[in-house]
Enzyme design. Sequence first.
Site, mmCIF file in Angstrom:
data_model
loop_
_atom_site.group_PDB
_atom_site.id
_atom_site.type_symbol
_atom_site.label_atom_id
_atom_site.label_comp_id
_atom_site.label_asym_id
_atom_site.label_seq_id
_atom_site.Cartn_x
_atom_site.Cartn_y
_atom_site.Cartn_z
ATOM 1 N N ASN A 37 -1.537 -11.068 8.253
ATOM 2 C CA ASN A 37 -2.465 -9.971 8.468
ATOM 3 C C ASN A 37 -4.021 -10.336 8.163
ATOM 4 O O ASN A 37 -4.222 -10.653 7.157
ATOM 5 C CB ASN A 37 -2.136 -8.743 7.604
ATOM 6 C CG ASN A 37 -3.250 -7.415 8.086
ATOM 7 O OD1 ASN A 37 -3.317 -6.930 8.953
ATOM 8 N ND2 ASN A 37 -3.819 -7.106 7.077
ATOM 9 N N GLU A 38 -4.816 -10.253 9.232
ATOM 10 C CA GLU A 38 -6.215 -10.343 9.070
ATOM 11 C C GLU A 38 -6.439 -11.965 8.260
ATOM 12 O O GLU A 38 -7.079 -11.965 7.226
ATOM 13 C CB GLU A 38 -7.050 -9.410 8.054
ATOM 14 C CG GLU A 38 -7.090 -8.039 9.075
ATOM 15 C CD GLU A 38 -7.991 -6.928 8.316
ATOM 16 O OE1 GLU A 38 -8.299 -7.028 7.265
ATOM 17 O OE2 GLU A 38 -8.281 -5.963 9.156
ATOM 18 N N GLN A 77 0.822 -1.378 -0.120
ATOM 19 C CA GLN A 77 0.060 0.071 0.038
ATOM 20 C C GLN A 77 0.956 1.282 -0.091
ATOM 21 O O GLN A 77 0.446 2.308 -0.306
ATOM 22 C CB GLN A 77 -0.885 0.134 1.142
ATOM 23 C CG GLN A 77 -1.973 -1.002 1.080
ATOM 24 C CD GLN A 77 -3.033 -1.151 2.167
ATOM 25 O OE1 GLN A 77 -2.531 -1.766 3.067
ATOM 26 N NE2 GLN A 77 -4.087 -0.508 2.282
ATOM 27 N N HIS A 121 0.872 -9.267 4.404
ATOM 28 C CA HIS A 121 -0.312 -8.362 4.297
ATOM 29 C C HIS A 121 -0.897 -8.594 3.178
ATOM 30 O O HIS A 121 -0.662 -7.636 2.269
ATOM 31 C CB HIS A 121 0.404 -7.118 4.858
ATOM 32 C CG HIS A 121 -0.865 -6.214 5.321
ATOM 33 N ND1 HIS A 121 -0.768 -5.405 6.588
ATOM 34 C CD2 HIS A 121 -2.116 -5.718 4.647
ATOM 35 C CE1 HIS A 121 -2.031 -4.797 6.563
ATOM 36 N NE2 HIS A 121 -2.688 -4.782 5.449
HETATM 37 C C1 GCO Z 1 -6.698 -4.454 6.512
HETATM 38 C C2 GCO Z 1 -5.840 -3.667 6.284
HETATM 39 C C3 GCO Z 1 -5.533 -2.446 5.383
HETATM 40 C C4 GCO Z 1 -6.688 -1.717 4.866
HETATM 41 C C5 GCO Z 1 -7.449 -0.973 5.941
HETATM 42 C C6 GCO Z 1 -8.619 0.029 5.881
HETATM 43 O O1 GCO Z 1 -5.762 -5.053 7.377
HETATM 44 O O2 GCO Z 1 -7.633 -4.812 6.103
HETATM 45 O O3 GCO Z 1 -4.658 -3.987 6.937
HETATM 46 O O4 GCO Z 1 -4.881 -2.779 4.378
HETATM 47 O O5 GCO Z 1 -6.097 -0.611 4.224
HETATM 48 O O6 GCO Z 1 -8.163 -2.054 6.845
HETATM 49 O O7 GCO Z 1 -9.549 -0.667 5.003
#
Ligand code: GCO
Length: 428
Positions: free
Chosen positions: A157-158, A19, A113
Site C-alpha cells: 500500500n502506498e 487500523q 499496509h
Molecule cells: C493510506 C492509508 C490509510 C489512511 C488514509 C487516510 O493508505 O494512506 O491507506 O491508512 O488512513 O489515507 O489518511
Amino acid sequence: MALHFPVGFLWGASTAAHQVEGNNTNSDFWLMEHLEGSTFKEPSGSAVDHYRLYREDIARLSELGLNTYRFSIEWARIEPEEGLIDEAAIDHYRDVLNACKECNVTPVVTLHHFSSPQWLIRAGGWESEETPARFARYCAHVMRELGELIPYVCTINEANIAIGIAKIMKRYQSGAPGAQVGMNMEKMDQMQTYYAELSKAFGLPPSEINTFLAPRTENGIEIIFSAHVEARAAIRRASPHTQIGLTLSLYDIQSIPGGEDHAAHALQEEFLQFIPYLKDDDFFGLQNYTRAVYGPDGIMPVSADAEKTQMGNEFYPEGMEAVIRYVSKHLNIPILITENGVGTDNDERRIACIDRALKGVHACIADGIPVNGYMHWSLLDNFEWQLGFSKTFGLIAVDRSTMKRTSKPSAIHFGEIANKNELSLMAY
Ligand code: GCO
C-alpha cells in the site's frame, strides 16, 4: 440527470488491518505506540475490534449495496517470528474471505499496509537488501494457502509514501498540504526522546530503524519497489488467476504560472519514476485525497479560504479526475481506485466528496479510460496512525465503548449509488 457506470463496476470500501483489527501485538506499530514519549496520540488497542467482528462488518457492507471489500492481511500475524507461520491467522483470513464469498462481495486484499512484523525491522526493515525476498516468501505463502479465494491483490500500500513523508517533514508548519496519511506533526519536537526509546525497543541505533512510514534513502525506495516485483513473480507462481497491483498515494499536481517546473518535478518524483516497476502489473491501485499546487517558490500553502478536512488538507474531490488522467496517460493498465475519502465529522461533506469524486471517475470512463472500481476510504471510523481515533473517515461510525456500529447517511447514499450503478447529479 444520472451518470451510469459500467456493468460489473467494483463498488467498495477499504480498511487496513492495523487500523481496524485491534491487538496487532507483533507489529512494529504496536511497539512504537506503547513507548514512552511516543509520537502516537494514543495506542491502537482493540482498534474497532474488526478481528472479531469482521463477519458483521462484511454483512453490513453488503447490505448497504456495496460489492467489494478491500482489506489487508497482517504480515505480523501470519509470520510473528521469522519463518514461523501461525496457522490460526491463516484460518482467520480464510474465514474473512469466505465471509466475503457468502455475501457475494469481491475481496481486494492488500499484503502490506504500512505495518510490518517487529522481527523484520530488527533485521534491517525497509532498507535491507533481504527484505524483498522475505516479503515475497510471505506473499507466496499467503497466496498458496488463500489464493483461490483472492481475485485481486495489492502487494504494497502506498509504496511511494516515503516521498510524501520526506516532503512534509521538510515543509512542516509551512501550511502546505500534508501527507495523505495520519502523521503527528505536533510532536516532531520530541522526536529525539522518541528515537532514543525506539532504539532501546528495537535494539538498534536510530539510524538503523527502518519502518515503512518514514523517509527512505534512494536505495530504500528501490528496495520497496523490488519487493513488489519479487512478490509479483512469487504470487504469479502461487496463484496464477489473481490480478496483481500495488497502490500509490497521488496528489492532483497543479501549478500557477512560474510553478510548472516544480510541478513537473513532483510528478516525476511521486509517480513517473516508478512506472518501470508497475507497467507489468495487472492493475494499478490509485489513492487520492487532495491536490498540491506549485508556484514559483515550490509548493504553496493551502489557501486560507479553502475548505479544509480534519487532516488539514484542502477538500478537493475534483483531484480524483486529474489524477486518473495523468496516471492513464503514462500507464496502460486498468485502474482501481483503492482509496479516496475525507476525514470529517460533517457527513454531508463525505456525501459531497463521494459524488464529486465519482463524477470525475465517470468522465474518465466516458473517455475510454479503464477505471474498474472505486473503493472509499474507509468502511469504518478507525485508527488514523499517529493521530489515533480522532479522525473520522468512516462510512460507518463505531462507538468504541460498546463497539456498536452505525451506518452514516453517507453509507446509505453510497450504497444506493452502488445498487443502482448510477450517480444522480446534485449541486453542492
Ligand atoms: C493510506 C492509508 C490509510 C489512511 C488514509 C487516510 O493508505 O494512506 O491507506 O491508512 O488512513 O489515507 O489518511
